[in-house]
Design an enzyme around this catalytic site. Structure first.
Site, PDB file in Angstrom:
ATOM      1  N   HIS A   3      47.999  89.226  11.311  1.00 22.56           N
ATOM      2  CA  HIS A   3      47.523  90.297  11.772  1.00 22.56           C
ATOM      3  C   HIS A   3      48.442  91.467  12.389  1.00 22.56           C
ATOM      4  O   HIS A   3      48.251  92.714  12.901  1.00 22.56           O
ATOM      5  CB  HIS A   3      46.259  90.145  12.486  1.00 22.56           C
ATOM      6  N   ASP A  46      46.689  94.804   8.278  1.00 17.31           N
ATOM      7  CA  ASP A  46      45.359  94.874   8.711  1.00 17.31           C
ATOM      8  C   ASP A  46      44.420  94.366   7.665  1.00 17.31           C
ATOM      9  O   ASP A  46      44.606  94.084   6.474  1.00 17.31           O
ATOM     10  CB  ASP A  46      44.959  96.502   8.830  1.00 17.31           C
TER      11      ASP A  46
END
Length: 483
Positions: free
Chosen positions: A453, A457
């Protein structure tokens, strides 16, 4: 008279220091200048453990094929080492004699550090400069006999220098294999307590194991309580991690620093499973067209090809994150080749060989490579090349069971997917909105994704995952886009 004989001898005489000390204590002193050494024509060279794969810093020595004093030639096997990824046989790069060994069996050896020392013969010495083997042996034998007689005359010693017990000498000699020496050291056993059954009454591993069983039986109290399950331990025991488990511990510890984004979705693979079943019923048709190599087709090659197709639209999931060059300014290296690591369950633990260039392979080619790598992994015969270069990882956890899992990322890759078990589920089907829906049987599997992450995204991962699902649910369209 004896000393003058020694002084005139032009050859080296090696006499144990304890006998020289005894002769000197008897009154007659032997001047040190009368004993000399000749220049050595051998070069002791350390043999370093070379780099056997990317990221490997240490290996466990499985077994030695040589011992000190053995003569080896180039390409002769020296030892076998086991890394967290593969078992490798180390061969000699020199001709010479093994001088010493730096590691026992089951010990860890560091890459770049010496494994052993080899006496390499000096090629500059010509046959005319050195005596022949038989002549040299006669000279040394004559000088040793003269020196022995002289020392014995001054110390009232018998001419026989060896007064040790032959049985103990055989047990305590350097001929004990490293594995036996390691077992003796680990269990704190005195070799004198074991009766050797090997050649020359040498102590073997079986002798040590037999001694341990008898010792444990004598010390362990009898218990009438049976084990809860055959093979279950009756008491607590300390178990060392295997090399594969040790490496997994290190890799998973580093993975804790990666913020994982998880995404799971159910994919209808009914048409895909039907295609595989039809293929497996008629393997001869494929053999006539493509040749032998695949006897049974599974869904995994299709899943890997579908992911590769999706990566053409979403290339950032097929990348490495470089944080070592500049931790404050990391770089994302988008890879051109689609090299997918596949998790293989083996008797020695989980291994991840790599299927390379999936973007240029057909479904059958991917299936053949999966079969080859899986066989080598279960045999423990994978090479470092088979284990390196992964840009993404696919785990077929459904082959064991389970639907939804949380796969863990391994740096430097930024994505991984786990394929769950294919299950039959009831689904509402409505082809006409004016007609009540009917319930039909469909086959579905859950794909569980994890992504780094820090650079990916959730929306990017979800779009890529949905594209993979559309390709698998319309499997006939995958052939249209193949290159």
């Amino acid at each position: 008279m004896a000393l003058s004989i020694l002084r005139r001898s032009p050859h080296t005489v090696n006499i144990p220091s304890r006998y020289l000390a005894q002769s000197c204590s008897g009154g007659a002193r032997v001047p040190k200048t009368y004993f000399h050494t000749t220049p050595s024509r051998e070069l002791i060279k350390p043999y370093l453990l070379a780099d056997i794969g990317e990221g490997i810093t240490e290996c466990r020595v499985v077994q030695w094929f040589v011992k000190p004093g053995d003569r080896v030639s180039q390409f002769d096997p020296i030892c076998e080492v086991q890394s967290d990824k593969a078992s490798v046989e180390i061969t000699s790069r020199y001709d010479g004699v093994i001088a010493s060994i730096h590691h026992e069996a089951d010990e860890m050896a560091e890459v770049g550090k010496p494994l052993l020392d080899i006496d390499i013969e000096d090629d500059s010495s010509s046959p005319s400069q050195a005596p022949t083997k038989s002549t040299a042996e006669e000279i040394v034998s004559d000088d040793m006999s003269t020196a022995t007689a002289s020392v014995a005359a001054n110390t009232n010693m018998p001419n026989n220098l060896s007064n040790t017990n032959p049985e103990l000498e055989a047990k305590n000699s350097g001929l004990i294999v490293p594995a036996v020496r390691s077992m003796l050291k680990q269990h704190k056993i005195d070799i004198k307590d074991i009766a050797g059954s090997g050649k020359g009454r040498r102590v073997t591993k079986e002798d040590v194991q037999r001694h341990l069983r008898s010792r444990n039986l004598a010390l362990k109290p009898l218990s009438s309580k049976p084990a809860a399950w055959p093979g279950a331990p009756l008491e607590d025991e300390v178990v060392s991690l295997t090399p594969i488990e040790t490496q997994m511990f290190k890799v998973m510890t580093r993975a804790l620093s990666i913020p994982h984004f998880g995404y799971s979705h159910s994919v209808d693979v009914t048409s895909l499973i039907s295609l595989c079943r039809n293929f497996n019923k008629q393997p001869g048709v494929s053999s006539e067209i493509h040749g032998d190599g695949v006897s049974k087709l599974t869904a995994l090659p299709f899943v890997m090809k579908a992911i590769s197709q999706a990566f053409l639209r979403h290339p950032r999931l097929n990348a490495h994150l470089n944080t070592e060059t500049s931790p404050q300014n990391p770089q994302l290296i988008v890879k051109a080749s689609h090299n997918f690591g596949i998790a293989v369950d083996t008797p020695n633990g989980l291994l991840v060989p790599v299927v390379k260039d999936i973007q240029n392979r057909s479904i059958l080619s991917i299936a053949e490579e999966i079969k080859r790598l899986s066989t080598l992994a279960k045999e423990g015969s994978l090479t470092p090349l088979d284990m390196s270069g992964a840009t993404f990882t696919v785990s077929n956890i459904g082959s064991i069971g389970g639907s939804v899992v949380h796969p863990i990322l391994v740096s430097p890759t930024v994505g991984i997917v786990a394929v769950g078990k294919v299950e039959e589920v009831p689904v509402f089907s409505q082809h006409n909105k004016d007609v009540d829906p009917s319930i039909v049987k469909r086959e579905k599997a859950v794909l569980s994704w994890s992504a780094d992450h820090r650079v990916l995204d959730g929306a990017s991962v979800a779009r890529c995952a949905q594209l993979v699902a559309r390709v698998l649910e319309n499997i006939e369209s995958i052939g249209i886009g193949l290159r």
